[in-house]
Design an enzyme around this catalytic site. Sequence first.
Site, mmCIF file in Angstrom:
data_model
loop_
_atom_site.group_PDB
_atom_site.id
_atom_site.type_symbol
_atom_site.label_atom_id
_atom_site.label_comp_id
_atom_site.label_asym_id
_atom_site.label_seq_id
_atom_site.Cartn_x
_atom_site.Cartn_y
_atom_site.Cartn_z
ATOM 1 N N LYS A 180 0.844 -1.202 0.000
ATOM 2 C CA LYS A 180 0.000 0.000 0.000
ATOM 3 C C LYS A 180 0.879 1.252 0.000
ATOM 4 C CE LYS A 180 -3.821 2.082 2.656
ATOM 5 N NZ LYS A 180 -4.647 1.960 3.872
ATOM 6 N N SER B 95 -9.619 1.901 3.083
ATOM 7 C CA SER B 95 -8.743 2.600 2.168
ATOM 8 C C SER B 95 -7.734 1.722 1.448
ATOM 9 C CB SER B 95 -8.008 3.697 2.925
ATOM 10 O OG SER B 95 -7.150 3.122 3.905
ATOM 11 N N SER C 259 -9.742 -0.311 7.337
ATOM 12 C CA SER C 259 -9.191 -0.214 5.980
ATOM 13 C C SER C 259 -8.512 -1.441 5.412
ATOM 14 C CB SER C 259 -8.217 0.958 5.895
ATOM 15 O OG SER C 259 -8.941 2.144 5.718
HETATM 16 N N1 GLN Z 1 -13.107 4.242 6.690
HETATM 17 C C1 GLN Z 1 -12.409 4.708 7.851
HETATM 18 C C2 GLN Z 1 -12.006 6.143 7.675
HETATM 19 O O1 GLN Z 1 -12.340 6.674 6.675
HETATM 20 C C3 GLN Z 1 -11.210 3.848 8.118
HETATM 21 C C4 GLN Z 1 -10.007 4.221 7.353
HETATM 22 C C5 GLN Z 1 -8.820 3.397 7.705
HETATM 23 O O2 GLN Z 1 -8.932 2.386 8.369
HETATM 24 N N2 GLN Z 1 -7.660 3.881 7.311
HETATM 25 O O3 GLN Z 1 -11.377 6.731 8.514
#
Ligand code: GLN
Length: 483
Positions: A84, A159, A183
């Site tokens: 990532k 994400s 994410s």
């Molecule tokens: N969807 C969550 C957010 O937008 C989690 C994001 C993540 O785990 N990086 O913060």
Amino acid sequence: MPAESYVEQPKTLADLRADLAAGRTRAADLAAGYYDRIEKLNPRLNVFLSLTKERAYEQALRIDAVAAKGDPLPPLAGVPVAIKDVLVMQGAPSTAGSKILQGYQPPYDCTAVARLEAAGAVLVGKTNCDEFAMGSSNENSAYGPVRNPIDPKRVPGGSSGGSAAAVAANLAVAALGTDTGGSIRQPASFCGVVGVLPTYGRVSRYGLIAFASSLDRIGPLAANVRDAAAMLGVIAGHDPRDATSSPAPVPDYALESDQPAAGLRIGVPSEYFGEGLDLEVRASVEKGVAALEAAGCTVKRISLPHTKYAVPTYYLVATAEASANLARFDGVRYGYRSPDSATLSDMYSHSRDEGFGAEVKRRIFLGTYALSAGYYDAYYLKAQQVRRLLAEEFLRAFAEVDAIVTPVSPFPAFKLGEKTGDPLAMYLADIYTVTASLAGICGVSVPCGVTHAGLPVGMQVLARPMGESTAFRVARAVEAVEV
Ligand code: GLN
């Protein structure tokens, strides 16, 4: 299955290893095959932001030399792995999905990445993600959304959408993602792969471009539970460069995951099966619960009443920490600098205004507000207190059950653009994943079914801190009936 689909099952780590050891495959040829497929599919799926070919081939040749001599192969020898883009790799562009880090080439390697390479993995490239890992659909990337390989009209989740899509489309055998509030788990569930949320402190965060430091975790995504467990075994363990990393010894997760789940006590919390849960998702998860019962687990219906506070708590803690972490991006030393500013102060504000996307700005505003004098006690402090209650509630539950199973997301992968107009609705959909993030416990997202439209459904298996092996055992029992 939708009409246009790019799903392909990668070989297992065990099969790849056997092929290499027997000389049936060379790591360099394997890498070349993966790059061919990436070049064919990436224009459509937008999974990779950059490729690290030179480094990949150097490593592959090293592995081939070891294999040719008949020397023992390291545990991940030749395995193509995607990283990532919030995880830094020396000399490789690391943008975190943001324009503000366009052109940034870090001078060092993230610990988890370096450990994969030391274990023989071939790092193929950097995967697309929501900007600074803020989002649940990959639509917040400054470089365009990733498309779900199962149905390219749909989001891969986020994400870590690029990492999940890479495994689902066999553009890599496994991948690293990060999980702050879901994410890794949510994109794994949207793409039909396995994703691991390790216990906070289990994997070093050194070299992770921070979003919310008390919540951020690095973890693997793979096509099956055993391979995900093997990946975790390589990246876990103490690192002097991350003061929050645990000195606890690292078990052989893959081996421990071979233990049957029979006899384990499974908790099913009612709060995760209420209003807003898609009926097909519910049915698939309940099917997974039935499979666990059939495998000899005891199922117990439990209650976690603080769950309803988790989303507001998460969005206060995460944004507060993000507002502090993102203060470093000012156009001075690295990353994007606005070209025409008359004063230093203008340069800061223009660089940040032009470099950050709308969602990142929204979070900096929210976090700055929550931390400001007069509001700190009412919002940030209160959120920290609720966070503690959530953690204690989980620990109480784990005195009675060995694992807790829930859906990962209230619905399966949705269409691109369907939810971009309503950030609040997007936040609310994180309800099942942010609880474990706040509590610091570990979990696995494992496929447990498919909807009528052919979309995968994930089950979340949570376990107590450092209880990864238990989560893997449960996940394998679910996987055994689904795959
Ligand atoms: N969807 C969550 C957010 O937008 C989690 C994001 C993540 O785990 N990086 O913060």
